[in-house]
Motif scaffolding. Structure first.
Motif, short mmCIF file in Angstrom:
data_model
loop_
_atom_site.label_atom_id
_atom_site.label_comp_id
_atom_site.label_asym_id
_atom_site.label_seq_id
_atom_site.Cartn_x
_atom_site.Cartn_y
_atom_site.Cartn_z
N ARG A 32 0.85 -1.19 0.00
CA ARG A 32 0.00 0.00 0.00
C ARG A 32 0.89 1.24 0.00
N PRO A 33 0.86 2.01 -1.06
CA PRO A 33 1.71 3.21 -1.13
C PRO A 33 1.32 4.22 -0.04
N THR A 34 2.29 5.04 0.34
CA THR A 34 2.08 6.04 1.40
C THR A 34 0.85 6.88 1.14
N GLN A 35 0.63 7.30 -0.10
CA GLN A 35 -0.51 8.18 -0.38
C GLN A 35 -1.86 7.49 -0.16
N ASP A 36 -1.86 6.16 -0.07
CA ASP A 36 -3.11 5.43 0.18
C ASP A 36 -3.36 5.20 1.66
N ILE A 37 -2.42 5.54 2.52
CA ILE A 37 -2.61 5.45 3.96
C ILE A 37 -3.07 6.82 4.42
N LYS A 38 -4.28 6.89 4.93
CA LYS A 38 -4.92 8.18 5.18
C LYS A 38 -4.52 8.79 6.52
N MET A 39 -4.51 10.12 6.54
CA MET A 39 -4.34 10.89 7.77
C MET A 39 -5.73 11.34 8.21
N LEU A 40 -6.18 10.81 9.32
CA LEU A 40 -7.53 11.10 9.80
C LEU A 40 -7.50 11.84 11.14
N TRP A 41 -8.64 12.45 11.44
CA TRP A 41 -8.86 13.09 12.74
C TRP A 41 -9.61 12.09 13.62
N GLN A 42 -8.96 11.63 14.69
CA GLN A 42 -9.57 10.76 15.70
C GLN A 42 -10.17 9.47 15.10
N HIS A 43 -9.52 8.91 14.10
CA HIS A 43 -9.95 7.67 13.43
C HIS A 43 -11.28 7.79 12.69
N ASP A 44 -11.73 8.99 12.42
CA ASP A 44 -13.01 9.19 11.75
C ASP A 44 -12.78 9.23 10.23
N PRO A 45 -13.23 8.19 9.49
CA PRO A 45 -12.98 8.16 8.05
C PRO A 45 -13.66 9.28 7.27
N SER A 46 -14.61 9.95 7.87
CA SER A 46 -15.26 11.08 7.18
C SER A 46 -14.52 12.39 7.43
N ARG A 47 -13.38 12.33 8.18
CA ARG A 47 -12.65 13.55 8.50
C ARG A 47 -11.15 13.45 8.21
N PRO A 48 -10.78 13.30 6.94
CA PRO A 48 -9.35 13.38 6.62
C PRO A 48 -8.87 14.82 6.83
N ILE A 49 -7.63 14.96 7.33
CA ILE A 49 -7.14 16.31 7.65
C ILE A 49 -5.81 16.63 6.99
N GLY A 50 -5.28 15.71 6.22
CA GLY A 50 -4.00 15.96 5.59
C GLY A 50 -3.54 14.75 4.81
N ARG A 51 -2.22 14.68 4.60
CA ARG A 51 -1.68 13.54 3.87
C ARG A 51 -0.32 13.18 4.45
N TRP A 52 -0.04 11.89 4.45
CA TRP A 52 1.26 11.41 4.87
C TRP A 52 2.20 11.46 3.67
N THR A 53 3.39 11.98 3.87
CA THR A 53 4.38 12.07 2.79
C THR A 53 5.46 11.00 2.92
N SER A 54 5.62 10.45 4.11
CA SER A 54 6.60 9.40 4.34
C SER A 54 6.15 8.54 5.52
N ILE A 55 6.18 7.24 5.31
CA ILE A 55 5.87 6.29 6.39
C ILE A 55 6.90 5.17 6.26
N ARG A 56 7.60 4.89 7.37
CA ARG A 56 8.62 3.85 7.30
C ARG A 56 8.84 3.22 8.67
N GLU A 57 9.28 1.99 8.63
CA GLU A 57 9.75 1.33 9.84
C GLU A 57 11.21 1.69 10.05
N ASP A 58 11.59 1.96 11.30
CA ASP A 58 13.00 2.07 11.65
C ASP A 58 13.22 1.21 12.89
N SER A 59 14.33 1.36 13.55
CA SER A 59 14.63 0.49 14.68
C SER A 59 13.71 0.71 15.88
N GLN A 60 13.04 1.86 15.94
CA GLN A 60 12.18 2.18 17.08
C GLN A 60 10.70 1.88 16.84
N GLY A 61 10.26 2.02 15.59
CA GLY A 61 8.84 1.83 15.34
C GLY A 61 8.42 2.33 13.97
#
Length: 135
Positions: A32-61
């Motif tokens: 799933r590309p980063t642009q398909d992972i939504k940025m939501l307000w309080q897990h509400d799918p009817s309230r997107p508030i922005g977009r993620w530009t980078s999502i990655r795993e590193d050694s911490q999380g």
């Protein structure tokens, strides 16, 4: 407004009893590309508030970077709350693809997930899932 932080941290038990392990997000992030992972307000799918530009795993999380859209009323509100230091929680919306219950602790070890959203929240289940306040 640009934001970043850890939406999940490895080997920490959240208030729901889940413990996400390193590698749990890797397959999902490939599928799933980063642009398909939504940025939501309080897990509400009817309230997107922005977009993620980078999502990655590193050694911490699971580290996320994104942009809150000020053209959206809820985005403006979130940006003001973040700037005031009132809002700093992050939380993931996912389906566990591989997990097992630890018989000793009772916690669910989450080994693989299908990640579909990362929300800004008031109270994250994982208390260390927070925006980076060093900006």
């Amino acid at each position: 407004m640009q934001i970043r932080g850890y939406a999940s941290r490895f080997h920490e038990v959240d208030d729901g009893g889940d413990c996400v392990h390193r590698g749990a997000f890797l397959r999902s992030l490939v599928r799933r590309p980063t642009q398909d992972i939504k940025m939501l307000w309080q897990h509400d799918p009817s309230r997107p508030i922005g977009r993620w530009t980078s999502i990655r795993e590193d050694s911490q999380g699971l580290f996320v970077q994104g942009e809150i859209l000020d053209a959206v009323a809820q985005g403006r509100e979130a940006a003001h709350l973040i700037a005031a230091g009132v809002l700093n929680g992050l939380s993931i919306g996912f389906k566990a693809r591989k997990a097992r219950r630890d018989p000793h602790t009772g916690c669910r070890d989450v080994l693989a997930v299908d990640l579909w959203e990362v929300s800004l929240v008031t109270f994250p289940l994982l208390r260390s899932a927070r925006l980076d306040s060093s900006d």
